[in-house]
Design an enzyme around this catalytic site. Structure first.
Site, PDB file in Angstrom:
ATOM      1  N   HIS A  49      23.449   3.716  10.928  1.00  9.04           N
ATOM      2  CA  HIS A  49      23.021   2.300  10.963  1.00  9.04           C
ATOM      3  C   HIS A  49      21.720   2.168  11.730  1.00  9.04           C
ATOM      4  O   HIS A  49      21.736   1.705  12.872  1.00  9.04           O
ATOM      5  CB  HIS A  49      24.106   1.457  11.625  1.00  9.04           C
ATOM      6  CG  HIS A  49      23.991  -0.014  11.367  1.00  9.04           C
ATOM      7  ND1 HIS A  49      23.212  -0.860  12.120  1.00  9.04           N
ATOM      8  CD2 HIS A  49      24.576  -0.796  10.434  1.00  9.04           C
ATOM      9  CE1 HIS A  49      23.338  -2.100  11.675  1.00  9.04           C
ATOM     10  NE2 HIS A  49      24.167  -2.084  10.650  1.00  9.04           N
ATOM     11  N   PHE A  50      20.646   2.444  11.283  1.00 15.89           N
ATOM     12  CA  PHE A  50      20.268   3.114  10.036  1.00 15.89           C
ATOM     13  C   PHE A  50      19.480   4.342  10.435  1.00 15.89           C
ATOM     14  O   PHE A  50      18.701   4.250  11.387  1.00 15.89           O
ATOM     15  CB  PHE A  50      19.422   2.174   9.172  1.00 15.89           C
ATOM     16  CG  PHE A  50      20.153   0.903   8.805  1.00 15.89           C
ATOM     17  CD1 PHE A  50      21.035   0.909   7.731  1.00 15.89           C
ATOM     18  CD2 PHE A  50      19.994  -0.257   9.528  1.00 15.89           C
ATOM     19  CE1 PHE A  50      21.704  -0.261   7.375  1.00 15.89           C
ATOM     20  CE2 PHE A  50      20.671  -1.415   9.181  1.00 15.89           C
ATOM     21  CZ  PHE A  50      21.528  -1.422   8.107  1.00 15.89           C
TER      22      PHE A  50
END
EC number: 4.2.1.59
Length: 144
Positions: A49-50
């Site tokens: 993420h991410f």
């Protein structure tokens, strides 16, 4: 009252990788507290993420606020050994992304607590800018 991470772990049951408050820098048991979460690139959630633009998931910011609220409530003798569980999240707003290197400054104020049900107002800041705000409702239950 100030608490370090070892002292926090004596009050709430959360542990790595889900302990999301590093220290309490100010607290009135049963009323309010200010906690800090130092966000680092080593957080497990940043793997997905991410990968190319790590951002702390908003739900984990809210969870960090809930953990500070849990310290406020479970720091009192009558609630010792209880387990805090969410019963509601209202008016949640995300205003700023939280990224590795940020210190999340979490302010929680209890607005009600009766018969094991609590309500709190939470705000989380980064560098003095509001990142998240929410009204939290929770129950303190006996551990199984």
């Amino acid at each position: 009252m100030n608490l370090n991470s070892i002292e926090i772990q004596k009050i709430i049951p959360h542990r790595y990788p889900f302990l999301l408050v590093d220290k309490i820098i100010d607290m009135e048991v049963g009323k309010r507290a200010v906690g800090i979460k130092n966000v680092t690139i080593n957080e497990p959630f940043f793997q997905g993420h991410f990968p190319d633009q790590p951002i702390m998931p908003g739900v984990l910011i809210v969870e960090a606020m809930a953990q500070v609220a849990a310290v406020i409530c479970m720091g009192s003798e009558e609630n010792e050994g209880k387990l805090g569980v969410f019963t509601g999240i209202d008016n949640c707003k995300f205003r700023k992304q939280v990224v590795p290197g940020d210190a999340l400054h979490i302010e929680i104020e209890m607005t009600a607590f009766r018969r094991g049900i609590g309500k709190a107002e939470g705000k989380a800041y980064v560098d003095g800018q509001l990142a998240c705000s929410a009204s939290l409702t929770f129950a303190l239950i006996d551990k199984a």
